[in-house]
Motif scaffolding. Sequence first.
Motif, PDB file in Angstrom:
ATOM      1  N   LEU A  59       0.613  -1.421  -0.037  1.00 60.32           N
ATOM      2  CA  LEU A  59       0.006   0.015   0.109  1.00 60.32           C
ATOM      3  C   LEU A  59       1.030   1.178   0.025  1.00 60.32           C
ATOM      4  O   LEU A  59       1.849   1.230   0.948  1.00 60.32           O
ATOM      5  N   TRP A  60       0.832   1.790  -1.020  1.00 63.45           N
ATOM      6  CA  TRP A  60       1.318   3.171  -1.037  1.00 63.45           C
ATOM      7  C   TRP A  60       0.916   4.191  -0.049  1.00 63.45           C
ATOM      8  O   TRP A  60      -0.215   4.710  -0.280  1.00 63.45           O
ATOM      9  N   SER A  61       1.596   4.649   1.029  1.00 66.99           N
ATOM     10  CA  SER A  61       0.922   5.653   2.027  1.00 66.99           C
ATOM     11  C   SER A  61       0.642   6.728   1.571  1.00 66.99           C
ATOM     12  O   SER A  61      -0.251   7.464   2.055  1.00 66.99           O
ATOM     13  N   SER A  62       1.297   7.553   0.650  1.00 64.73           N
ATOM     14  CA  SER A  62       0.781   8.872   0.143  1.00 64.73           C
ATOM     15  C   SER A  62      -0.371   8.974  -0.484  1.00 64.73           C
ATOM     16  O   SER A  62      -0.923   9.877  -0.449  1.00 64.73           O
ATOM     17  N   SER A  63      -0.686   7.700  -1.250  1.00 62.38           N
ATOM     18  CA  SER A  63      -1.698   7.760  -2.181  1.00 62.38           C
ATOM     19  C   SER A  63      -2.993   6.842  -1.740  1.00 62.38           C
ATOM     20  O   SER A  63      -4.010   6.887  -2.397  1.00 62.38           O
ATOM     21  N   GLY A  64      -2.590   6.024  -1.000  1.00 66.10           N
ATOM     22  CA  GLY A  64      -3.596   5.014  -0.444  1.00 66.10           C
ATOM     23  C   GLY A  64      -3.940   3.860  -1.690  1.00 66.10           C
ATOM     24  O   GLY A  64      -4.881   3.091  -1.894  1.00 66.10           O
ATOM     25  N   ILE A  65      -2.990   3.696  -2.694  1.00 67.61           N
ATOM     26  CA  ILE A  65      -3.105   2.867  -3.721  1.00 67.61           C
ATOM     27  C   ILE A  65      -2.670   1.696  -3.285  1.00 67.61           C
ATOM     28  O   ILE A  65      -1.157   1.432  -2.927  1.00 67.61           O
ATOM     29  N   VAL A  66      -3.077   0.425  -3.512  1.00 70.04           N
ATOM     30  CA  VAL A  66      -2.505  -1.057  -3.597  1.00 70.04           C
ATOM     31  C   VAL A  66      -2.021  -1.197  -4.856  1.00 70.04           C
ATOM     32  O   VAL A  66      -2.572  -1.099  -5.687  1.00 70.04           O
ATOM     33  N   LEU A  67      -0.844  -2.006  -4.802  1.00 69.29           N
ATOM     34  CA  LEU A  67      -0.169  -2.270  -5.932  1.00 69.29           C
ATOM     35  C   LEU A  67       0.524  -3.812  -5.793  1.00 69.29           C
ATOM     36  O   LEU A  67       0.755  -4.116  -4.465  1.00 69.29           O
ATOM     37  N   PHE A  68       0.976  -4.408  -6.754  1.00 74.62           N
ATOM     38  CA  PHE A  68       1.559  -5.472  -6.785  1.00 74.62           C
ATOM     39  C   PHE A  68       3.183  -5.201  -7.292  1.00 74.62           C
ATOM     40  O   PHE A  68       3.007  -4.499  -8.390  1.00 74.62           O
ATOM     41  N   ARG A  69       4.065  -5.522  -6.692  1.00 74.40           N
ATOM     42  CA  ARG A  69       5.502  -5.141  -7.199  1.00 74.40           C
ATOM     43  C   ARG A  69       6.554  -6.615  -7.014  1.00 74.40           C
ATOM     44  O   ARG A  69       6.485  -7.254  -6.186  1.00 74.40           O
ATOM     45  N   HIS A  70       7.277  -6.458  -8.225  1.00 76.32           N
ATOM     46  CA  HIS A  70       8.320  -7.621  -8.400  1.00 76.32           C
ATOM     47  C   HIS A  70       9.499  -6.843  -8.968  1.00 76.32           C
ATOM     48  O   HIS A  70       9.221  -6.346 -10.002  1.00 76.32           O
ATOM     49  N   ALA A  71      10.448  -7.336  -8.443  1.00 74.99           N
ATOM     50  CA  ALA A  71      11.825  -6.719  -9.051  1.00 74.99           C
ATOM     51  C   ALA A  71      12.644  -8.028  -9.667  1.00 74.99           C
ATOM     52  O   ALA A  71      12.760  -8.934  -8.772  1.00 74.99           O
ATOM     53  N   ALA A  72      13.004  -7.870 -10.639  1.00 76.38           N
ATOM     54  CA  ALA A  72      13.761  -9.021 -11.289  1.00 76.38           C
ATOM     55  C   ALA A  72      15.318  -8.510 -11.641  1.00 76.38           C
ATOM     56  O   ALA A  72      15.405  -7.378 -12.418  1.00 76.38           O
ATOM     57  N   MET A  73      16.235  -9.327 -11.222  1.00 81.20           N
ATOM     58  CA  MET A  73      17.611  -9.083 -11.875  1.00 81.20           C
ATOM     59  C   MET A  73      17.972  -9.576 -13.047  1.00 81.20           C
ATOM     60  O   MET A  73      17.700 -10.869 -13.296  1.00 81.20           O
ATOM     61  N   ILE A  74      18.302  -8.867 -13.877  1.00 79.03           N
ATOM     62  CA  ILE A  74      18.457  -9.080 -15.325  1.00 79.03           C
ATOM     63  C   ILE A  74      20.018  -9.429 -15.579  1.00 79.03           C
ATOM     64  O   ILE A  74      20.525  -8.395 -15.462  1.00 79.03           O
ATOM     65  N   ASP A  75      20.427 -10.228 -15.919  1.00 77.67           N
ATOM     66  CA  ASP A  75      21.675 -10.592 -16.035  1.00 77.67           C
ATOM     67  C   ASP A  75      22.263  -9.544 -17.327  1.00 77.67           C
ATOM     68  O   ASP A  75      21.813  -9.651 -18.527  1.00 77.67           O
ATOM     69  N   GLY A  76      23.490  -8.867 -17.080  1.00 73.66           N
ATOM     70  CA  GLY A  76      23.999  -7.869 -17.992  1.00 73.66           C
ATOM     71  C   GLY A  76      25.138  -8.800 -18.819  1.00 73.66           C
ATOM     72  O   GLY A  76      25.649  -8.034 -19.905  1.00 73.66           O
ATOM     73  N   GLY A  77      25.126 -10.025 -19.083  1.00 76.31           N
ATOM     74  CA  GLY A  77      25.875 -10.759 -19.953  1.00 76.31           C
ATOM     75  C   GLY A  77      27.009 -11.256 -19.028  1.00 76.31           C
ATOM     76  O   GLY A  77      27.242 -10.821 -18.088  1.00 76.31           O
ATOM     77  N   SER A  78      27.743 -12.125 -19.827  1.00 71.86           N
ATOM     78  CA  SER A  78      28.933 -12.777 -19.206  1.00 71.86           C
ATOM     79  C   SER A  78      30.183 -11.849 -18.871  1.00 71.86           C
ATOM     80  O   SER A  78      30.889 -12.143 -17.909  1.00 71.86           O
ATOM     81  N   ASP A  79      30.097 -10.717 -19.534  1.00 72.54           N
ATOM     82  CA  ASP A  79      31.435  -9.631 -19.125  1.00 72.54           C
ATOM     83  C   ASP A  79      30.939  -8.689 -18.155  1.00 72.54           C
ATOM     84  O   ASP A  79      31.541  -7.951 -17.735  1.00 72.54           O
ATOM     85  N   GLY A  80      29.385  -8.856 -17.773  1.00 73.46           N
ATOM     86  CA  GLY A  80      29.166  -8.039 -16.627  1.00 73.46           C
ATOM     87  C   GLY A  80      28.543  -6.761 -17.273  1.00 73.46           C
ATOM     88  O   GLY A  80      28.258  -5.713 -16.447  1.00 73.46           O
ATOM     89  N   GLU A  81      28.971  -6.458 -18.530  1.00 70.45           N
ATOM     90  CA  GLU A  81      28.631  -5.120 -19.194  1.00 70.45           C
ATOM     91  C   GLU A  81      27.555  -5.090 -19.834  1.00 70.45           C
ATOM     92  O   GLU A  81      27.224  -5.988 -20.354  1.00 70.45           O
ATOM     93  N   GLY A  82      26.754  -3.960 -20.299  1.00 75.70           N
ATOM     94  CA  GLY A  82      25.826  -3.801 -21.263  1.00 75.70           C
ATOM     95  C   GLY A  82      24.827  -4.016 -20.603  1.00 75.70           C
ATOM     96  O   GLY A  82      24.471  -4.591 -19.562  1.00 75.70           O
ATOM     97  N   GLU A  83      23.733  -3.657 -21.438  1.00 77.55           N
ATOM     98  CA  GLU A  83      22.182  -3.823 -20.714  1.00 77.55           C
ATOM     99  C   GLU A  83      21.754  -5.539 -20.906  1.00 77.55           C
ATOM    100  O   GLU A  83      22.153  -6.078 -21.703  1.00 77.55           O
ATOM    101  N   GLY A  84      21.181  -5.706 -19.932  1.00 78.39           N
ATOM    102  CA  GLY A  84      20.637  -7.265 -19.600  1.00 78.39           C
ATOM    103  C   GLY A  84      19.873  -7.652 -20.653  1.00 78.39           C
ATOM    104  O   GLY A  84      18.955  -6.744 -21.310  1.00 78.39           O
ATOM    105  N   MET A  85      19.809  -8.747 -20.941  1.00 82.38           N
ATOM    106  CA  MET A  85      18.445  -9.348 -22.001  1.00 82.38           C
ATOM    107  C   MET A  85      17.595 -10.387 -21.064  1.00 82.38           C
ATOM    108  O   MET A  85      18.004 -11.154 -20.435  1.00 82.38           O
ATOM    109  N   MET A  86      16.350 -10.146 -21.819  1.00 78.69           N
ATOM    110  CA  MET A  86      15.281 -10.912 -21.209  1.00 78.69           C
ATOM    111  C   MET A  86      14.786 -11.892 -22.270  1.00 78.69           C
ATOM    112  O   MET A  86      14.397 -11.218 -23.327  1.00 78.69           O
TER     113      MET A  86
END
Length: 171
Positions: free
Chosen positions: A96-123
């Motif tokens: 529940l966001w206290s400032s607005s009273g809105i209920v939401l579902f949240r999920h954070a996903a770590m996306i691998d940036g590649g074998s060298d650890g650089e660059g944007e992750g791929m999904m």
Amino acid sequence: MLTQADHESDDAAPIDMLEAYYAAHGWESERHDDEIVATVKGSWTTYELRALWRDDDSVLQFLAFPDIKVADDRRAAIYETLGLVNEQLWIGHFELWSSSGIVLFRHAAMIDGGSDGEGEGMMTLAATELLVESAIEECERFYPVFQFVLWGGKSPTEAIAAALIETQGEA
């Protein structure tokens, strides 16, 4: 259902993959740099799906808004409900966001940036489908629980019990 053949490669940058996934389903969406917002009609309500990509951390923050607003006098009951609902989840959580009273579902996903650890992750398409569909499914599953507490006069425990009854057969 979107298949791998519908997307030109096995994986893509997270926001690109989500944009292709939404388009393949015919869902209205709007993109701004590292953020995309889509609108999806569920059986209970219309959901806003919002994804934000943080390249620095290689994290995709995925939010689903099930159009539930909580008045100040009902917040204590909803906080108790959130605790009971979140015990049922394997990934993601409701809040529940206290400032607005809105209920939401949240999920954070770590996306691998590649074998060298650089660059944007791929999904992958499979990861995209899991992320989006699980958020929608959880919103659909628990929407009645929040409504029972907010509008049905049920306690959080009663609402969970009423909404999660396993039905047998078909009507």
